[in-house]
Design an enzyme around this catalytic site. Sequence first.
Site, PDB file in Angstrom:
ATOM      1  N   LYS A 175      83.298   2.161 -23.637  1.00 56.76           N
ATOM      2  CA  LYS A 175      84.253   1.919 -24.724  1.00 56.76           C
ATOM      3  C   LYS A 175      85.660   2.204 -24.179  1.00 56.76           C
ATOM      4  O   LYS A 175      86.017   3.356 -23.926  1.00 56.76           O
ATOM      5  CB  LYS A 175      84.011   2.813 -25.944  1.00 56.76           C
ATOM      6  CG  LYS A 175      84.912   2.370 -27.111  1.00 56.76           C
ATOM      7  CD  LYS A 175      85.147   3.427 -28.161  1.00 56.76           C
ATOM      8  CE  LYS A 175      86.366   4.286 -27.944  1.00 56.76           C
ATOM      9  NZ  LYS A 175      87.670   3.604 -27.971  1.00 56.76           N
ATOM     10  N   GLN A 213      82.402   7.201 -32.097  1.00 52.35           N
ATOM     11  CA  GLN A 213      81.498   8.116 -32.780  1.00 52.35           C
ATOM     12  C   GLN A 213      80.066   7.568 -32.787  1.00 52.35           C
ATOM     13  O   GLN A 213      79.099   8.302 -32.553  1.00 52.35           O
ATOM     14  CB  GLN A 213      82.020   8.353 -34.216  1.00 52.35           C
ATOM     15  CG  GLN A 213      81.077   9.065 -35.166  1.00 52.35           C
ATOM     16  CD  GLN A 213      80.736  10.489 -34.722  1.00 52.35           C
ATOM     17  OE1 GLN A 213      81.517  11.113 -33.994  1.00 52.35           O
ATOM     18  NE2 GLN A 213      79.574  10.976 -35.135  1.00 52.35           N
ATOM     19  N   SER A 229      91.467  13.823 -24.662  1.00 51.85           N
ATOM     20  CA  SER A 229      92.063  15.068 -25.154  1.00 51.85           C
ATOM     21  C   SER A 229      91.002  16.143 -25.437  1.00 51.85           C
ATOM     22  O   SER A 229      89.818  15.834 -25.631  1.00 51.85           O
ATOM     23  CB  SER A 229      92.842  14.781 -26.435  1.00 51.85           C
ATOM     24  OG  SER A 229      91.957  14.347 -27.440  1.00 51.85           O
ATOM     25  N   GLU A 250      86.414  15.328 -19.042  1.00 56.10           N
ATOM     26  CA  GLU A 250      87.672  15.602 -18.335  1.00 56.10           C
ATOM     27  C   GLU A 250      88.762  15.595 -19.396  1.00 56.10           C
ATOM     28  O   GLU A 250      89.098  14.539 -19.925  1.00 56.10           O
ATOM     29  CB  GLU A 250      87.903  14.532 -17.263  1.00 56.10           C
ATOM     30  CG  GLU A 250      88.824  15.018 -16.156  1.00 56.10           C
ATOM     31  CD  GLU A 250      90.288  14.748 -16.424  1.00 56.10           C
ATOM     32  OE1 GLU A 250      90.834  15.351 -17.382  1.00 56.10           O
ATOM     33  OE2 GLU A 250      90.867  13.932 -15.702  1.00 56.10           O
ATOM     34  N   ASN A 285      96.823  15.418 -14.137  1.00 57.27           N
ATOM     35  CA  ASN A 285      97.036  16.385 -13.062  1.00 57.27           C
ATOM     36  C   ASN A 285      98.464  16.405 -12.543  1.00 57.27           C
ATOM     37  O   ASN A 285      98.717  16.855 -11.436  1.00 57.27           O
ATOM     38  CB  ASN A 285      96.040  16.149 -11.924  1.00 57.27           C
ATOM     39  CG  ASN A 285      96.173  14.770 -11.320  1.00 57.27           C
ATOM     40  OD1 ASN A 285      97.099  14.034 -11.651  1.00 57.27           O
ATOM     41  ND2 ASN A 285      95.274  14.411 -10.431  1.00 57.27           N
ATOM     42  N   GLU A 383      99.913  20.541 -23.567  1.00 58.80           N
ATOM     43  CA  GLU A 383     100.106  19.352 -22.735  1.00 58.80           C
ATOM     44  C   GLU A 383     101.191  18.462 -23.355  1.00 58.80           C
ATOM     45  O   GLU A 383     101.106  18.092 -24.525  1.00 58.80           O
ATOM     46  CB  GLU A 383      98.782  18.582 -22.636  1.00 58.80           C
ATOM     47  CG  GLU A 383      98.737  17.579 -21.517  1.00 58.80           C
ATOM     48  CD  GLU A 383      97.355  16.939 -21.346  1.00 58.80           C
ATOM     49  OE1 GLU A 383      97.009  16.605 -20.209  1.00 58.80           O
ATOM     50  OE2 GLU A 383      96.620  16.774 -22.349  1.00 58.80           O
TER      51      GLU A 383
HETATM   52  P1  NDP Z   1      91.801  10.773 -27.290  1.00 57.07           P
HETATM   53  O1  NDP Z   1      91.115  11.875 -26.595  1.00 57.07           O
HETATM   54  O2  NDP Z   1      91.825  10.813 -28.767  1.00 57.07           O
HETATM   55  O3  NDP Z   1      91.167   9.354 -26.883  1.00 57.07           O
HETATM   56  C1  NDP Z   1      90.465   9.100 -25.694  1.00 57.07           C
HETATM   57  C2  NDP Z   1      89.299   8.157 -25.976  1.00 57.07           C
HETATM   58  O4  NDP Z   1      88.386   8.764 -26.899  1.00 57.07           O
HETATM   59  C3  NDP Z   1      89.725   6.844 -26.634  1.00 57.07           C
HETATM   60  O5  NDP Z   1      88.889   5.806 -26.167  1.00 57.07           O
HETATM   61  C4  NDP Z   1      89.479   7.133 -28.101  1.00 57.07           C
HETATM   62  O6  NDP Z   1      89.351   5.987 -28.909  1.00 57.07           O
HETATM   63  C5  NDP Z   1      88.175   7.902 -28.017  1.00 57.07           C
HETATM   64  N1  NDP Z   1      87.863   8.697 -29.201  1.00 57.07           N
HETATM   65  C6  NDP Z   1      88.707   9.216 -30.124  1.00 57.07           C
HETATM   66  N2  NDP Z   1      88.020   9.886 -31.077  1.00 57.07           N
HETATM   67  C7  NDP Z   1      86.698   9.784 -30.753  1.00 57.07           C
HETATM   68  C8  NDP Z   1      85.484  10.262 -31.341  1.00 57.07           C
HETATM   69  N3  NDP Z   1      85.491  10.984 -32.456  1.00 57.07           N
HETATM   70  N4  NDP Z   1      84.334   9.976 -30.732  1.00 57.07           N
HETATM   71  C9  NDP Z   1      84.298   9.255 -29.601  1.00 57.07           C
HETATM   72  N5  NDP Z   1      85.407   8.760 -28.999  1.00 57.07           N
HETATM   73  C10 NDP Z   1      86.600   9.028 -29.563  1.00 57.07           C
HETATM   74  O7  NDP Z   1      93.265  10.682 -26.684  1.00 57.07           O
HETATM   75  P2  NDP Z   1      94.560   9.997 -27.295  1.00 57.07           P
HETATM   76  O8  NDP Z   1      94.599   8.610 -26.829  1.00 57.07           O
HETATM   77  O9  NDP Z   1      94.653  10.189 -28.785  1.00 57.07           O
HETATM   78  O10 NDP Z   1      95.705  10.870 -26.604  1.00 57.07           O
HETATM   79  C11 NDP Z   1      96.078  12.112 -27.176  1.00 57.07           C
HETATM   80  C12 NDP Z   1      96.367  13.146 -26.105  1.00 57.07           C
HETATM   81  O11 NDP Z   1      95.215  13.337 -25.300  1.00 57.07           O
HETATM   82  C13 NDP Z   1      97.449  12.804 -25.099  1.00 57.07           C
HETATM   83  O12 NDP Z   1      98.736  13.017 -25.587  1.00 57.07           O
HETATM   84  C14 NDP Z   1      97.092  13.722 -23.957  1.00 57.07           C
HETATM   85  O13 NDP Z   1      97.580  15.006 -24.208  1.00 57.07           O
HETATM   86  C15 NDP Z   1      95.571  13.715 -23.983  1.00 57.07           C
HETATM   87  N6  NDP Z   1      94.989  12.756 -23.032  1.00 57.07           N
HETATM   88  C16 NDP Z   1      94.501  13.225 -21.863  1.00 57.07           C
HETATM   89  C17 NDP Z   1      94.025  12.331 -20.928  1.00 57.07           C
HETATM   90  C18 NDP Z   1      93.501  12.806 -19.622  1.00 57.07           C
HETATM   91  O14 NDP Z   1      93.731  12.177 -18.603  1.00 57.07           O
HETATM   92  N7  NDP Z   1      92.734  13.863 -19.608  1.00 57.07           N
HETATM   93  C19 NDP Z   1      94.045  10.885 -21.139  1.00 57.07           C
HETATM   94  C20 NDP Z   1      94.529  10.494 -22.439  1.00 57.07           C
HETATM   95  C21 NDP Z   1      94.987  11.408 -23.336  1.00 57.07           C
HETATM   96  P3  NDP Z   1      90.634   5.215 -29.485  1.00 57.07           P
HETATM   97  O15 NDP Z   1      91.860   5.824 -28.899  1.00 57.07           O
HETATM   98  O16 NDP Z   1      90.414   3.832 -29.037  1.00 57.07           O
HETATM   99  O17 NDP Z   1      90.606   5.387 -30.965  1.00 57.07           O
END
Ligand code: NDP
Length: 479
Positions: A175, A213, A229, A250, A285, A383
């Site tokens: 996804k 989900q 996140s 991660e 990172n 972050e």
């Molecule tokens: P999210 O963690 O919300 O999203 C990452 C992925 O998880 C997306 O594909 C999202 O779907 C999906 N997702 C969201 N909710 C669920 C759920 N309940 N069950 C399963 N999958 C889910 O990150 P965001 O895009 O909202 O970014 C927010 C913050 O996260 C950033 O500002 C940063 O701090 C951090 N982040 C860290 C990253 C890293 O490299 N570790 C990468 C990206 C973000 P969708 O977005 O399509 O709804």
Amino acid sequence: MSSDNRTYRNYINGAFVEANDYLEVRNPANGERLSRVPVSAGADVERALSAAHDAQPAWARLPAVERANYLRLLADRIRGEAKTLARVITEEQGKVSGLAEVEVNFTADYLDYMAEWARRIEGEIIESDRPGENIFLFRKPLGVVAGILPWNFPFFLIARKMAPALVTGNTVVIKPSEETPNNCFEFTRLLDQVGLPAGVFNVVSGDGASTGQALTASPLVDMISFTGSVDTGSRIMRSAADNITKVNLELGGKAPAIVLDDADIDLAVKAIRASRIINTGQVCNCAERVYVQRGVADEFADKIARAMADTTYGDPLAQPDIEMGPLINREGLDKVVAMVERATQDGAELLTGGRVADLGAGFHYQPTVLSGCRSDMEIMRREIFGPVLPIQIVDDLDEAVTLANDSDYGLTSSVYTRSLARAMHACREIDYGETYVNRENFEAMQGFHAGTRKSGIGGADGKHGLYEYTRSHVVYLET
Ligand code: NDP
């Protein structure tokens, strides 16, 4: 500016299929509409998982070297279309073209690298207590892997999840993030061309709350590999708990960069600045906070503020030579704005930047440096995920390490010094999954990218990353 009418379809059981609902994907640099992609419902997700589940036993029975050949064929196709793929990434994600090309080529290299593991997957023969008995430890695939992707390195992260999964005999459902699904469908188009057996690789796009989900709650999933996140990682763990599904998470970082008074300051400034502006600071990172030793604090702050102020930014497709693009979306921009405002209200001094860059459209923020920060400030703890560098002064290495370790995150860290003894002392004491000495990111594909504390569970890359996608099976054989 013309609107683009591309419509992508889910990829399930070897075919591109319609969904009932679609969402629009837009360019974060200028708001232009790029495409429509499916919002996959629970039924779409179940179909993809069933296809992956049904395809898995036959896939696992193929010799690993045959499975790996598909990865090599895909790598060749990716290299053949590198420029086009980089453009797709830039227009939906906002990173500059040069970085998008690096991402595409690195992805191809990563597929080749993981393919090389086909002949190196090893079990163990363990000494038995019984005469005439052999104990064998086999490494077996887990089954179906659900890969949930973020938007910051969306193309590479498909490979980081699917390549080790496929070479070890798992099948996959991906996804992509709703912000950056187009490149995933382009990746899938190329994978479809190499003749991978139906059901081995599937893609369902959509939002996290419904599509994501549905994936994480399904009993058909044997492992969830997630990058994103902490909040979402925690939600995914809760969802996985019902089926005791393995999770690999991660979850980002708050990377401390420690600059000591014997460091090469120009080198530190160059590396930390590059790390802070690359992908507009949206990298798990990259240096998110600096602890600089008092004797060199003014020199460091002055030089990095000037270097950050010199950064060129804008719309990467309209101005190909700029160094930095926009933030991913309105939410990301608002978060950065609010964090910088709270930091200055709390006593931080703005050395450069600190404002939304008014370029007419898009989510652009000025490269920003804040000095006089304290360890209790939000800007030093949460972050940021934007081009903002907070600096705190410390008296010595031990204070820096103590402050660096006092964090919810534990992914990456860095130290700048000319002293081998101080570098080794820092590496012994700093409690992180990765430490860079006299440089910043990125990590190597043959390393192991993993964090402690809330930065996640498990890791990726190298031998240890490969074996995350396997389970053991121990056989006691008496003859
Ligand atoms: P999210 O963690 O919300 O999203 C990452 C992925 O998880 C997306 O594909 C999202 O779907 C999906 N997702 C969201 N909710 C669920 C759920 N309940 N069950 C399963 N999958 C889910 O990150 P965001 O895009 O909202 O970014 C927010 C913050 O996260 C950033 O500002 C940063 O701090 C951090 N982040 C860290 C990253 C890293 O490299 N570790 C990468 C990206 C973000 P969708 O977005 O399509 O709804």
